[in-house]
Design a protein around this motif. Structure first.
Motif, short mmCIF file in Angstrom:
data_model
loop_
_atom_site.label_atom_id
_atom_site.label_comp_id
_atom_site.label_asym_id
_atom_site.label_seq_id
_atom_site.Cartn_x
_atom_site.Cartn_y
_atom_site.Cartn_z
N ALA A 186 0.80 -1.00 0.03
CA ALA A 186 -0.06 0.07 -0.03
C ALA A 186 1.05 1.33 -0.13
CB ALA A 186 -1.03 -0.12 1.02
N SER A 187 1.92 1.39 0.85
CA SER A 187 2.64 2.57 1.05
C SER A 187 3.29 2.69 -0.44
CB SER A 187 3.61 2.41 2.11
OG SER A 187 4.65 1.34 1.68
N ARG A 188 3.82 1.74 -1.04
CA ARG A 188 4.54 2.09 -2.39
C ARG A 188 3.65 2.54 -3.36
NH1 ARG A 188 9.26 0.03 -4.24
NH2 ARG A 188 9.36 -1.52 -2.31
N LEU A 189 2.39 2.14 -3.43
CA LEU A 189 1.24 2.55 -4.38
C LEU A 189 0.74 3.70 -4.20
CD1 LEU A 189 -0.60 -0.87 -4.71
CD2 LEU A 189 1.00 0.18 -6.29
N GLU A 190 0.61 4.18 -2.94
CA GLU A 190 0.21 5.57 -2.60
C GLU A 190 1.35 6.43 -3.20
OE1 GLU A 190 -0.48 6.20 1.65
OE2 GLU A 190 -2.48 5.00 1.60
N ALA A 191 2.66 6.20 -2.91
CA ALA A 191 3.63 7.17 -3.59
C ALA A 191 3.46 7.26 -4.94
CB ALA A 191 4.98 6.75 -2.98
N MET A 192 3.21 6.35 -5.60
CA MET A 192 2.97 6.20 -7.11
C MET A 192 1.84 6.96 -7.51
SD MET A 192 4.45 2.61 -8.20
CE MET A 192 3.77 3.09 -10.12
N TYR A 193 0.46 6.61 -6.89
CA TYR A 193 -0.75 6.95 -7.48
C TYR A 193 -0.98 8.51 -6.82
CZ TYR A 193 -1.37 2.40 -9.18
OH TYR A 193 -1.55 1.37 -9.87
N GLY A 194 -0.68 8.93 -5.58
CA GLY A 194 -0.77 10.20 -5.02
C GLY A 194 -1.91 10.34 -4.48
N VAL A 195 -2.78 8.94 -4.14
CA VAL A 195 -4.01 8.80 -3.29
C VAL A 195 -3.93 7.79 -2.45
CG1 VAL A 195 -5.30 9.72 -5.30
CG2 VAL A 195 -5.01 7.45 -5.27
N PRO A 196 -4.76 7.93 -1.42
CA PRO A 196 -4.85 6.82 -0.36
C PRO A 196 -4.99 5.33 -0.79
CG PRO A 196 -6.19 8.52 0.51
CD PRO A 196 -5.72 8.87 -1.04
N VAL A 197 -4.21 4.41 -0.64
CA VAL A 197 -4.35 3.03 -0.90
C VAL A 197 -4.52 2.07 0.05
CG1 VAL A 197 -3.16 1.00 -2.31
CG2 VAL A 197 -3.13 3.26 -2.97
N ARG A 198 -5.43 1.14 0.22
CA ARG A 198 -5.54 0.41 1.25
C ARG A 198 -5.58 -1.14 0.67
NH1 ARG A 198 -11.04 3.12 3.00
NH2 ARG A 198 -10.69 3.73 0.80
N ARG A 199 -4.94 -1.97 1.70
CA ARG A 199 -4.85 -3.45 1.13
C ARG A 199 -5.91 -4.11 2.30
NH1 ARG A 199 0.06 -7.04 -0.77
NH2 ARG A 199 -0.90 -9.07 -0.06
N HIS A 200 -6.65 -5.04 1.69
CA HIS A 200 -7.71 -5.62 2.46
C HIS A 200 -7.49 -7.29 2.08
CE1 HIS A 200 -9.70 -1.99 3.53
NE2 HIS A 200 -10.01 -1.50 1.95
N GLN A 201 -8.05 -7.84 3.13
CA GLN A 201 -7.90 -9.48 2.99
C GLN A 201 -9.40 -9.79 2.74
OE1 GLN A 201 -4.75 -10.09 3.19
NE2 GLN A 201 -4.65 -12.20 2.67
N THR A 202 -9.80 -10.69 1.84
CA THR A 202 -11.14 -11.39 1.25
C THR A 202 -11.20 -12.45 2.33
OG1 THR A 202 -10.19 -12.84 0.12
CG2 THR A 202 -10.80 -10.49 -0.68
N SER A 203 -12.42 -12.93 2.63
CA SER A 203 -12.71 -14.03 3.58
C SER A 203 -11.96 -15.47 3.05
CB SER A 203 -14.27 -14.47 3.50
OG SER A 203 -14.64 -14.50 2.26
#
Length: 216
Positions: A186-203
């Motif tokens: 998430a942190s790397r993708l946030e830096a790339m996209y410039g918007v919040p990124v959250r990583r979720h886990q499915t059931s």
């Protein structure tokens, strides 16, 4: 631009391109067709072609420009059209298709080429979620069957689903290469996209990225 450079459609700004140890510029048209196939949105294919005719073009590299398709060619075309879910559209002219349907037809043409490497430039562009999922499943199965695939995408979930290795390219010049599992955080993708990124886990235990602004 990178994808087109890999097939010789654009000149390289530096360095060299080699396929299986052979310089790109040394390959004959038939050797190049056997080595790599390319599909991209907005390919400019003539609107007067039917889906079947477009997919049949993928066999030119193997047979030659003026050779008549044989039973093997027709069998390959039938198989690819069915695999891409285009059987009901095979006689439809490209000009009568939606952008998403034309995109699938372009990928089908590349698959019919049966090259060692398949390059897909944003293959899920213009596709609805259902067709995106179907296309990614097809690509994943091709990879499982031993097909080498180079794919570009703006969606980290697509990359997470199919990629073994990633090249993350953040304009203008930040490039990172490594395993998909290690780089897709998430942190790397946030830096790339410039918007919040959250990583979720499915059931089921699968990771999913949510990209976008957080609700206030």
């Amino acid at each position: 631009s990178l994808m087109r450079t890999l097939i010789g459609g654009l000149p390289a700004l530096g360095g060299s391109i080699r396929w299986q140890g052979h310089a790109l510029r040394s390959l004959s048209p038939r050797e190049l067709a056997a080595t790599v196939a390319f599909a991209a949105p907005r390919s400019g294919d003539t609107q007067d072609f039917s889906v079947e005719q477009l997919v049949l073009l993928g066999r030119i590299g193997a047979r030659g420009l003026f050779a008549q398709p044989d039973a093997e060619d027709l069998s390959i075309v039938d198989s690819v059209i069915e695999r891409m879910g285009l059987s009901g559209l095979r006689e439809r002219r490209l000009g009568q298709l939606s952008d998403g349907e034309r995109q699938l037809a372009g990928v089908a043409r590349a698959l019919a080429q049966q090259s060692r490497v398949l390059i897909l430039d944003e293959p899920a562009a213009s596709l609805d979620p259902g067709r995106q999922a179907r296309l990614l499943e097809i690509v994943a199965q091709l990879i499982a069957d031993g097909q080498a695939v180079i794919l570009s995408t703006h969606d980290p979930n697509h990359a997470l689903f199919i990629a073994d290795e990633l090249l993350l390219w953040q304009a203008p010049s930040t490039i990172v290469w490594g395993s998909a599992q290690a780089l897709l955080e998430a942190s790397r993708l946030e830096a790339m996209y410039g918007v919040p990124v959250r990583r979720h886990q499915t059931s089921e235990g699968e990771a999913v990225f949510a990209v976008g602004m957080r609700r206030r």
